[in-house]
Design a protein around this motif. Sequence first.
Motif, short mmCIF file in Angstrom:
data_model
loop_
_atom_site.label_atom_id
_atom_site.label_comp_id
_atom_site.label_asym_id
_atom_site.label_seq_id
_atom_site.Cartn_x
_atom_site.Cartn_y
_atom_site.Cartn_z
N PRO A 161 37.92 32.53 45.22
CA PRO A 161 37.98 31.78 43.96
C PRO A 161 37.75 32.69 42.75
O PRO A 161 37.01 33.67 42.82
CB PRO A 161 36.83 30.77 44.08
CG PRO A 161 36.46 30.75 45.53
CD PRO A 161 36.87 32.06 46.11
N ASP A 162 38.37 32.34 41.64
CA ASP A 162 38.25 33.15 40.42
C ASP A 162 36.80 33.27 39.95
O ASP A 162 36.39 34.32 39.47
CB ASP A 162 39.12 32.57 39.30
CG ASP A 162 40.60 32.83 39.55
OD1 ASP A 162 40.92 33.78 40.29
OD2 ASP A 162 41.42 32.08 38.99
N PHE A 163 36.02 32.19 40.10
CA PHE A 163 34.63 32.25 39.63
C PHE A 163 33.84 33.29 40.44
O PHE A 163 32.97 33.96 39.90
CB PHE A 163 33.94 30.88 39.69
CG PHE A 163 33.50 30.46 41.06
CD1 PHE A 163 32.22 30.77 41.52
CD2 PHE A 163 34.34 29.74 41.90
CE1 PHE A 163 31.81 30.38 42.79
CE2 PHE A 163 33.93 29.34 43.16
CZ PHE A 163 32.66 29.67 43.61
N HIS A 164 34.18 33.44 41.72
CA HIS A 164 33.49 34.42 42.54
C HIS A 164 33.89 35.85 42.13
O HIS A 164 33.06 36.75 42.05
CB HIS A 164 33.81 34.20 44.01
CG HIS A 164 32.86 34.90 44.94
ND1 HIS A 164 32.85 34.69 46.28
CD2 HIS A 164 31.90 35.83 44.72
CE1 HIS A 164 31.93 35.45 46.84
NE2 HIS A 164 31.35 36.16 45.91
N LYS A 165 35.17 36.03 41.84
CA LYS A 165 35.64 37.34 41.37
C LYS A 165 34.94 37.72 40.06
O LYS A 165 34.56 38.87 39.86
CB LYS A 165 37.15 37.30 41.16
CG LYS A 165 37.94 37.17 42.43
CD LYS A 165 39.44 37.07 42.12
CE LYS A 165 40.25 36.76 43.35
NZ LYS A 165 41.67 36.57 43.03
N THR A 166 34.77 36.74 39.18
CA THR A 166 34.10 36.98 37.90
C THR A 166 32.66 37.43 38.11
O THR A 166 32.19 38.37 37.46
CB THR A 166 34.14 35.70 37.04
OG1 THR A 166 35.50 35.33 36.84
CG2 THR A 166 33.47 35.92 35.70
N ILE A 167 31.96 36.78 39.04
CA ILE A 167 30.57 37.15 39.33
C ILE A 167 30.49 38.58 39.86
O ILE A 167 29.65 39.37 39.42
CB ILE A 167 29.96 36.16 40.34
CG1 ILE A 167 29.78 34.78 39.70
CG2 ILE A 167 28.61 36.67 40.87
CD1 ILE A 167 29.42 33.68 40.68
N VAL A 168 31.37 38.91 40.80
CA VAL A 168 31.35 40.25 41.39
C VAL A 168 31.67 41.31 40.34
O VAL A 168 31.00 42.35 40.25
CB VAL A 168 32.33 40.34 42.58
CG1 VAL A 168 32.49 41.77 43.05
CG2 VAL A 168 31.86 39.44 43.72
#
Length: 72
Positions: free
Chosen positions: A37-44
């Motif tokens: 998910p994009d939100f997970h990519k953003t966090i990483v």
Amino acid sequence: MKQIVLQVPDKQYPFFMELMAKLDFTITESEGSVDIPDFHKTIVLARLSELKPENLINWEDAQKRLDVKYGA
């Protein structure tokens, strides 16, 4: 035993599965790769941007620390 990966078009899937069953092949289904998910990519990416070189260690040193801590 050999293992292969095939991509079967949706419209041919029922026929393919029937054929594999008749040939008595072992079938393991998979939907392919997992979408992150994009939100997970953003966090990483945010965490990576906060890294400080002085806090990083190389893999060999990390392995040694783990061996000492966990007795490997």
